[in-house]
Design a protein around this motif. Sequence first.
Motif, PDB file in Angstrom:
ATOM      1  N   ARG A 100       0.809  -1.226   0.000  1.00 25.90           N
ATOM      2  CA  ARG A 100       0.000   0.000   0.000  1.00 25.90           C
ATOM      3  C   ARG A 100       0.841   1.276   0.000  1.00 25.90           C
ATOM      4  O   ARG A 100       0.368   2.335  -0.403  1.00 25.90           O
ATOM      5  CB  ARG A 100      -0.957   0.012   1.196  1.00 25.90           C
ATOM      6  CG  ARG A 100      -0.289   0.090   2.538  1.00 25.90           C
ATOM      7  CD  ARG A 100      -1.279   0.373   3.664  1.00 25.90           C
ATOM      8  NE  ARG A 100      -2.181  -0.746   3.877  1.00 25.90           N
ATOM      9  CZ  ARG A 100      -3.499  -0.647   3.714  1.00 25.90           C
ATOM     10  NH1 ARG A 100      -4.046   0.487   3.320  1.00 25.90           N
ATOM     11  NH2 ARG A 100      -4.256  -1.693   3.952  1.00 25.90           N
ATOM     12  N   HIS A 141      -2.617  -8.168 -12.417  1.00 15.14           N
ATOM     13  CA  HIS A 141      -3.022  -7.649 -11.106  1.00 15.14           C
ATOM     14  C   HIS A 141      -3.643  -8.785 -10.290  1.00 15.14           C
ATOM     15  O   HIS A 141      -4.637  -9.385 -10.698  1.00 15.14           O
ATOM     16  CB  HIS A 141      -4.042  -6.528 -11.305  1.00 15.14           C
ATOM     17  CG  HIS A 141      -4.310  -5.717 -10.082  1.00 15.14           C
ATOM     18  ND1 HIS A 141      -4.230  -4.344 -10.089  1.00 15.14           N
ATOM     19  CD2 HIS A 141      -4.661  -6.069  -8.816  1.00 15.14           C
ATOM     20  CE1 HIS A 141      -4.541  -3.886  -8.884  1.00 15.14           C
ATOM     21  NE2 HIS A 141      -4.796  -4.927  -8.091  1.00 15.14           N
ATOM     22  N   ARG A 143      -3.884 -10.664  -5.984  1.00 13.09           N
ATOM     23  CA  ARG A 143      -3.661 -10.497  -4.542  1.00 13.09           C
ATOM     24  C   ARG A 143      -2.244 -10.891  -4.129  1.00 13.09           C
ATOM     25  O   ARG A 143      -1.705 -10.342  -3.168  1.00 13.09           O
ATOM     26  CB  ARG A 143      -4.688 -11.322  -3.765  1.00 13.09           C
ATOM     27  CG  ARG A 143      -6.121 -10.837  -3.944  1.00 13.09           C
ATOM     28  CD  ARG A 143      -7.105 -11.715  -3.177  1.00 13.09           C
ATOM     29  NE  ARG A 143      -6.960 -11.549  -1.732  1.00 13.09           N
ATOM     30  CZ  ARG A 143      -7.553 -10.592  -1.014  1.00 13.09           C
ATOM     31  NH1 ARG A 143      -8.355  -9.712  -1.616  1.00 13.09           N
ATOM     32  NH2 ARG A 143      -7.381 -10.505   0.281  1.00 13.09           N
ATOM     33  N   PHE A 146      -0.316  -7.491  -5.217  1.00 13.83           N
ATOM     34  CA  PHE A 146      -0.720  -6.320  -4.428  1.00 13.83           C
ATOM     35  C   PHE A 146      -0.999  -6.803  -3.002  1.00 13.83           C
ATOM     36  O   PHE A 146      -2.119  -7.173  -2.663  1.00 13.83           O
ATOM     37  CB  PHE A 146      -1.940  -5.651  -5.055  1.00 13.83           C
ATOM     38  CG  PHE A 146      -1.621  -4.882  -6.310  1.00 13.83           C
ATOM     39  CD1 PHE A 146      -1.551  -3.492  -6.296  1.00 13.83           C
ATOM     40  CD2 PHE A 146      -1.354  -5.538  -7.506  1.00 13.83           C
ATOM     41  CE1 PHE A 146      -1.242  -2.781  -7.446  1.00 13.83           C
ATOM     42  CE2 PHE A 146      -1.042  -4.838  -8.663  1.00 13.83           C
ATOM     43  CZ  PHE A 146      -0.983  -3.452  -8.633  1.00 13.83           C
ATOM     44  N   SER A 174      -1.361  -1.378 -13.885  1.00 11.37           N
ATOM     45  CA  SER A 174      -1.597  -2.811 -14.007  1.00 11.37           C
ATOM     46  C   SER A 174      -2.544  -3.054 -15.178  1.00 11.37           C
ATOM     47  O   SER A 174      -3.012  -2.111 -15.816  1.00 11.37           O
ATOM     48  CB  SER A 174      -2.184  -3.384 -12.719  1.00 11.37           C
ATOM     49  OG  SER A 174      -3.587  -3.176 -12.645  1.00 11.37           O
ATOM     50  N   ARG A 203     -10.817  -4.475  -6.355  1.00 13.46           N
ATOM     51  CA  ARG A 203     -10.815  -4.769  -4.923  1.00 13.46           C
ATOM     52  C   ARG A 203     -10.573  -6.251  -4.651  1.00 13.46           C
ATOM     53  O   ARG A 203      -9.844  -6.607  -3.718  1.00 13.46           O
ATOM     54  CB  ARG A 203     -12.141  -4.306  -4.306  1.00 13.46           C
ATOM     55  CG  ARG A 203     -12.194  -2.793  -4.088  1.00 13.46           C
ATOM     56  CD  ARG A 203     -13.503  -2.353  -3.508  1.00 13.46           C
ATOM     57  NE  ARG A 203     -13.408  -0.994  -2.961  1.00 13.46           N
ATOM     58  CZ  ARG A 203     -14.425  -0.160  -2.862  1.00 13.46           C
ATOM     59  NH1 ARG A 203     -15.641  -0.530  -3.269  1.00 13.46           N
ATOM     60  NH2 ARG A 203     -14.256   1.048  -2.343  1.00 13.46           N
ATOM     61  N   THR A 206      -6.859  -7.198  -4.925  1.00 16.73           N
ATOM     62  CA  THR A 206      -5.932  -6.425  -4.097  1.00 16.73           C
ATOM     63  C   THR A 206      -6.067  -6.863  -2.640  1.00 16.73           C
ATOM     64  O   THR A 206      -7.177  -6.923  -2.116  1.00 16.73           O
ATOM     65  CB  THR A 206      -6.223  -4.919  -4.229  1.00 16.73           C
ATOM     66  OG1 THR A 206      -6.217  -4.553  -5.618  1.00 16.73           O
ATOM     67  CG2 THR A 206      -5.194  -4.092  -3.490  1.00 16.73           C
ATOM     68  N   SER A 207      -4.942  -7.116  -1.993  1.00 19.61           N
ATOM     69  CA  SER A 207      -4.965  -7.656  -0.629  1.00 19.61           C
ATOM     70  C   SER A 207      -5.110  -6.592   0.453  1.00 19.61           C
ATOM     71  O   SER A 207      -5.229  -6.929   1.622  1.00 19.61           O
ATOM     72  CB  SER A 207      -3.688  -8.466  -0.364  1.00 19.61           C
ATOM     73  OG  SER A 207      -3.643  -9.615  -1.174  1.00 19.61           O
ATOM     74  N   LEU A 210      -7.671  -0.091  -0.751  1.00 12.91           N
ATOM     75  CA  LEU A 210      -7.252   1.050  -1.553  1.00 12.91           C
ATOM     76  C   LEU A 210      -8.055   2.288  -1.185  1.00 12.91           C
ATOM     77  O   LEU A 210      -9.215   2.191  -0.786  1.00 12.91           O
ATOM     78  CB  LEU A 210      -7.482   0.771  -3.038  1.00 12.91           C
ATOM     79  CG  LEU A 210      -6.569  -0.223  -3.741  1.00 12.91           C
ATOM     80  CD1 LEU A 210      -7.232  -0.710  -5.017  1.00 12.91           C
ATOM     81  CD2 LEU A 210      -5.223   0.427  -4.067  1.00 12.91           C
TER      82      LEU A 210
END
Length: 246
Positions: A100, A141, A143, A146, A174, A203, A206-207, A210
């Motif tokens: 992040r 992209h 998990r 990110f 990405s 979302r 992404t881990s 955001l």
Amino acid sequence: MTDTRVALLPPTRAEYCVIACAEAWRDNGEVLAGPMGLIPAVGARLARLTFAPDLLLTDGEALLVRPDGTTEGWLPYRKHLALVTGGRRHVMMGASQIDRFGNQNISCIGDWEQPKRQLLGVRGAPVNTLNNPTSYWVPKHARRVFVERVDMVCGVGYDHADGARHHRIPRVVSNLGVFDFATPDHSMRLASLHPGVTLQQVREATSFELTVPDEVPATREPTPEELHLIREVIDPGNTRAREVGS
């Protein structure tokens, strides 16, 4: 008179990614572009041919080159290092993991003392990120890329930069969208979505949480001139599709 021009096909996802990468060098002036990867390389050449004519391109070794790859000048190693450490290069690197705050990992997965997987190694990532602007390109992209926290810091993020003079992460591109760090705490923000991509997709891939603006714009569309340059001049073999697809 009959117009015999063939209508351009709509931009592909790969071409939106090229545009997003090219935009990283907008308004940079006379700096050395360091694109690492196919899509960033096409993007840097496109930027040079359109809105960033002062951009310097390199063959990765000792030569400055034109967008077609022909020699434009000689770049001695000492001069190259002066650009690197003086903030006059903008590199776009890859990332096996990114978190992040923009910390990047290309060295190993798992505990560095006994990693599950050995990758490229730290290489020049600390020097790049502390001494000149560094953007990132992630073709898939997910998990696992990110992550909440990278397993090892190679490229330095905002929470580890300690006020380094030339440290800056302009953007992360990405295959789903564009991200930046334009937040009070320099945590990652969704800057734009590529057409056809939903916020939910981002979302889910992404881990970490955001920062998302109330209205997320779409990544800008290539102009007809840019599409012509991408398809007919820079990458007529459509190698860009190998990284992203249509």
